[in-house]
Structure formats: C-alpha cells, structure tokens
Design a protein around this motif. Sequence first.
Motif, PDB file in Angstrom:
ATOM      1  N   LEU A   1      13.758  13.208  -2.399  1.00 17.66           N
ATOM      2  CA  LEU A   1      13.566  12.596  -1.087  1.00 17.66           C
ATOM      3  C   LEU A   1      12.588  11.422  -1.164  1.00 17.66           C
ATOM      4  O   LEU A   1      12.808  10.375  -0.542  1.00 17.66           O
ATOM      5  N   LEU A   2      11.507  11.609  -1.923  1.00 25.40           N
ATOM      6  CA  LEU A   2      10.515  10.539  -2.068  1.00 25.40           C
ATOM      7  C   LEU A   2      11.137   9.316  -2.737  1.00 25.40           C
ATOM      8  O   LEU A   2      10.840   8.173  -2.379  1.00 25.40           O
ATOM      9  N   GLU A   3      12.017   9.569  -3.702  1.00 29.68           N
ATOM     10  CA  GLU A   3      12.686   8.452  -4.373  1.00 29.68           C
ATOM     11  C   GLU A   3      13.664   7.748  -3.437  1.00 29.68           C
ATOM     12  O   GLU A   3      13.915   6.551  -3.575  1.00 29.68           O
ATOM     13  N   ALA A   4      14.209   8.517  -2.495  1.00 29.15           N
ATOM     14  CA  ALA A   4      15.168   7.944  -1.545  1.00 29.15           C
ATOM     15  C   ALA A   4      14.486   7.188  -0.408  1.00 29.15           C
ATOM     16  O   ALA A   4      15.134   6.425   0.317  1.00 29.15           O
TER      17      ALA A   4
ATOM     18  N   THR B   1       5.140  10.749  -6.111  1.00 30.97           N
ATOM     19  CA  THR B   1       6.485  10.972  -6.646  1.00 30.97           C
ATOM     20  C   THR B   1       6.420  11.483  -8.076  1.00 30.97           C
ATOM     21  O   THR B   1       7.169  12.398  -8.467  1.00 30.97           O
ATOM     22  N   ALA B   2       5.525  10.900  -8.862  1.00 33.73           N
ATOM     23  CA  ALA B   2       5.366  11.326 -10.258  1.00 33.73           C
ATOM     24  C   ALA B   2       4.938  12.791 -10.334  1.00 33.73           C
ATOM     25  O   ALA B   2       5.439  13.561 -11.174  1.00 33.73           O
ATOM     26  N   GLN B   3       4.023  13.190  -9.448  1.00 34.46           N
ATOM     27  CA  GLN B   3       3.550  14.572  -9.434  1.00 34.46           C
ATOM     28  C   GLN B   3       4.683  15.528  -9.054  1.00 34.46           C
ATOM     29  O   GLN B   3       4.822  16.609  -9.641  1.00 34.46           O
ATOM     30  N   MET B   4       5.493  15.118  -8.098  1.00 38.31           N
ATOM     31  CA  MET B   4       6.619  15.946  -7.674  1.00 38.31           C
ATOM     32  C   MET B   4       7.643  16.081  -8.789  1.00 38.31           C
ATOM     33  O   MET B   4       8.232  17.152  -8.990  1.00 38.31           O
ATOM     34  N   LYS B   5       7.882  15.005  -9.520  1.00 35.63           N
ATOM     35  CA  LYS B   5       8.835  15.046 -10.629  1.00 35.63           C
ATOM     36  C   LYS B   5       8.362  16.014 -11.704  1.00 35.63           C
ATOM     37  O   LYS B   5       9.158  16.748 -12.297  1.00 35.63           O
ATOM     38  N   GLU B   6       7.065  16.011 -11.941  1.00 35.23           N
ATOM     39  CA  GLU B   6       6.504  16.908 -12.941  1.00 35.23           C
ATOM     40  C   GLU B   6       6.635  18.361 -12.481  1.00 35.23           C
ATOM     41  O   GLU B   6       7.015  19.244 -13.257  1.00 35.23           O
ATOM     42  N   ALA B   7       6.328  18.577 -11.205  1.00 33.50           N
ATOM     43  CA  ALA B   7       6.416  19.936 -10.654  1.00 33.50           C
ATOM     44  C   ALA B   7       7.863  20.415 -10.586  1.00 33.50           C
ATOM     45  O   ALA B   7       8.139  21.614 -10.679  1.00 33.50           O
TER      46      ALA B   7
ATOM     47  N   LEU C   1       0.828  -1.211   0.000  1.00 35.51           N
ATOM     48  CA  LEU C   1       0.000   0.000   0.000  1.00 35.51           C
ATOM     49  C   LEU C   1       0.861   1.260   0.000  1.00 35.51           C
ATOM     50  O   LEU C   1       0.569   2.229  -0.707  1.00 35.51           O
ATOM     51  N   ALA C   2       1.933   1.236   0.799  1.00 28.98           N
ATOM     52  CA  ALA C   2       2.816   2.399   0.888  1.00 28.98           C
ATOM     53  C   ALA C   2       3.511   2.654  -0.446  1.00 28.98           C
ATOM     54  O   ALA C   2       3.557   3.798  -0.926  1.00 28.98           O
ATOM     55  N   LYS C   3       4.037   1.611  -1.043  1.00 31.97           N
ATOM     56  CA  LYS C   3       4.754   1.764  -2.316  1.00 31.97           C
ATOM     57  C   LYS C   3       3.805   2.233  -3.418  1.00 31.97           C
ATOM     58  O   LYS C   3       4.146   3.106  -4.221  1.00 31.97           O
ATOM     59  N   THR C   4       2.609   1.655  -3.416  1.00 30.94           N
ATOM     60  CA  THR C   4       1.621   2.039  -4.433  1.00 30.94           C
ATOM     61  C   THR C   4       1.187   3.494  -4.254  1.00 30.94           C
ATOM     62  O   THR C   4       1.018   4.229  -5.228  1.00 30.94           O
ATOM     63  N   GLY C   5       1.005   3.893  -3.009  1.00 29.63           N
ATOM     64  CA  GLY C   5       0.579   5.261  -2.727  1.00 29.63           C
ATOM     65  C   GLY C   5       1.649   6.293  -3.055  1.00 29.63           C
ATOM     66  O   GLY C   5       1.339   7.424  -3.446  1.00 29.63           O
ATOM     67  N   LEU C   6       2.913   5.908  -2.894  1.00 31.13           N
ATOM     68  CA  LEU C   6       4.010   6.839  -3.152  1.00 31.13           C
ATOM     69  C   LEU C   6       4.237   7.091  -4.637  1.00 31.13           C
ATOM     70  O   LEU C   6       4.728   8.161  -5.021  1.00 31.13           O
ATOM     71  N   MET C   7       3.878   6.126  -5.458  1.00 29.05           N
ATOM     72  CA  MET C   7       4.153   6.246  -6.894  1.00 29.05           C
ATOM     73  C   MET C   7       3.519   7.484  -7.533  1.00 29.05           C
ATOM     74  O   MET C   7       4.224   8.274  -8.187  1.00 29.05           O
ATOM     75  N   PRO C   8       2.220   7.720  -7.394  1.00 25.41           N
ATOM     76  CA  PRO C   8       1.632   8.909  -8.022  1.00 25.41           C
ATOM     77  C   PRO C   8       2.135  10.219  -7.415  1.00 25.41           C
ATOM     78  O   PRO C   8       2.291  11.221  -8.119  1.00 25.41           O
TER      79      PRO C   8
ATOM     80  N   GLU D   1       8.734  -1.258   7.735  1.00 19.31           N
ATOM     81  CA  GLU D   1       9.749  -0.245   7.954  1.00 19.31           C
ATOM     82  C   GLU D   1       9.752   0.792   6.841  1.00 19.31           C
ATOM     83  O   GLU D   1       9.514   0.468   5.678  1.00 19.31           O
ATOM     84  N   ALA D   2      10.060   2.023   7.224  1.00 20.60           N
ATOM     85  CA  ALA D   2      10.247   3.109   6.258  1.00 20.60           C
ATOM     86  C   ALA D   2      11.507   3.851   6.689  1.00 20.60           C
ATOM     87  O   ALA D   2      11.642   4.238   7.856  1.00 20.60           O
TER      88      ALA D   2
END
Length: 355
Positions: A317-320, A298-304, A289-296, A331-332
């Motif tokens: 940071l999100l990619e790290a 992160t994509a939005q941040m990359k675009e911005a 759930l965490a990995k799936t939620g982070l994907m969009p 764990e995170a």
Amino acid sequence: MKISMRIVGVSAIALALCGCGGSEKVAAGYSPKVADGAALAIGFNQQQITAVQERLLGEKAKEVSSSLMKSVPEELADVIKKAGLEDAKVRWGVVSVGEPKMTKEMDLDGVPEVMVAVSLDIDIEKAVAAFREQLKKEDGEEIKETAVAGVKAWVVSDKDLEKQKVSPSFTALDGKLFLGASTTASLEKLVLLYRDGKGQSAAFSSFALPADSLVRLVVTDIGARVKKAIPDTEETLKIVSQFVPNGDKMVLALGTLDFSATSAKDGGVALKLALKTGSEKDADQLRTLAKTGLMPITAQMKEAAKEDADSKVYAELLEALKIAGADGIFEANITVPEALLKSLAEKQLKELGDK
C-alpha cells in the motif's frame, strides 16, 4: 445510565455511518449543503457505503448491523426502537463545525457551532415522544417544544449546557430530513438553507456527494483559521520552522484541505487528499518531505514483510501511495484493492463474533 439527546444524536449518526438500517435510492428532494460559518464539513453517502459493505461481505453485512445494535446499551437501544429509528432508511448526512477559538492555555474556548443534516425517513413526533418518555426517568434534562423559522422544533434544556451557551435543537422537514444543531440560532440557519435555499456557504458551494462518493471531508482557509484560533500565533508556530524551513509561514498560507473516499472501478476504494498551499514552492517542499518521510517507513515494512503477511500488505500500500499535484496543490492518492478490503472486513467481522 443517563440518556440525553446528545448521546442519541451521536449514536444515530454512528449507526448511519456503519450502514445500519439500510438505504433508499429516493433523494427526497434534498441534497447535501453547508451553511455559512462552517470551517469544517464532513459528509457521507449511505447508499454507496451500504453498496460497498454488501459487495465486501455479502449476506454477512447484516451480521455486522446486528452485532452493532447488540453492542448498544439496552436503554439506548430501547429508545431508538421506540423512536422508529431502528430500521431508519438513511440516504446521506452532513455534519459541519464552525471556527474554534482557543484560550491562551491552548484549551478550547467554548463549544464551536455544530450543524447536522441527515436524509432519512423519520416520524419526528414519534421520536420526540420516545425521548421524552426516557427523560422522565432522569434528572436535569427536558425537551421543550419551540418554533424555529416558522417550523415546529425542539430544544434540549439542561443547566450544564446553558452554562456552556449550548442549546441542542432539532427538527425535521417533510419527514425526510432531520436537522440538528448546537443552538436554536444555528438550527434556524439550517432550516433557511434547506427549506428556502438561503445562507449557503460560498466557501463550501462546491461541496457535494457524487454517486460514487463514500465520505468527504473539507476544511477551508486553514492558515487564516490557525491565526485566529491560536493566541500568539507567530511565536507558537516557530517550533514548526525547526523541522521545516519557513514552516510557520507555510502553515499560515495553507488554504483548503479536501479528503475523499470513493468507490474505485475495480471494486476497491480510492482515497485522495488535496491541500492548497500558499505557492507551488510550498507545495513542492511538502511533496519532497512526504516522499522522503515515506522511504524509511516503506523500507521497514518491506523488511517486516519477510516474516509477517500483514506487513507485506501495508508495504504494498505504501508503495502504491502516489504523491503528486501542481499549481500549489499537494496531493496524495491511493487505491485500496477490493481483496484487501474484503480481508480487513472479514477480520473485523470475526473480531465482532468473538466478543
């Protein structure tokens, strides 16, 4: 402005967390502990916090302390100064909170037990005299001397507090350890814990603040506490299952949450969150759930990031951010680089200067 021991206590802790007053390397014979009855404990290592601040800001770290003191209301600043706390040599501190209870309307039912221990050099008699002097100008509250577990202590008397069954009490051991609690009974637990080594919580027996630790937060037996605290638990948690399959059962099976911030070898700060779940299946579901939620996100941040420098930093940071764990542990982990911390610290310093 009405000043009470509650305000002074909170302010003193806030000042310690911000690094005001410096630090000492002397341990003074005491180490962080948590008493029985705690559901949550948060500790800070002021020596390491100060070291990080000085590394990031250099001489400007003193400007931050000065700016924070200037922002404190004049009456409160005067009391802190007269109490001898203006240049308090803070080493570490621990705040614990007991299990909360909720009403059927989901409101907090009474004040949960709160206990505070702060390692610093303090003349408690001088502090009490300063607080009493200020309270003479006000109505409703007074500080009464008492004895707790054979130690001279003080309790804040107030009609409103009495209605809530709260009696803020405090003392100091050897002029090296300030102890405060929501009731005299809780203060007694603290005195027995730190003076005699009695009544340490088994659930928090491993709670410590290593040399590289900045802050640590631990919450134990989450699932069991949720069941006790929330009326009609199963019915209330059904909403969770609408988003996460068997989410209600997953919540009730949760164990300990342990969050820490430590100094990283490269000069940055490492953040780690570990959550004990009911099974490896539950933990794996949370990881997914965490990995799936982070994907969009992160994509939005990359675009911005194509047009905004700050967004680029957050995207990195999100990619790290690493989602991991094993044996039922979610764990995170993420390390915030020193360069980013310096940038954020300097930006905050500038904002303080503009005010």
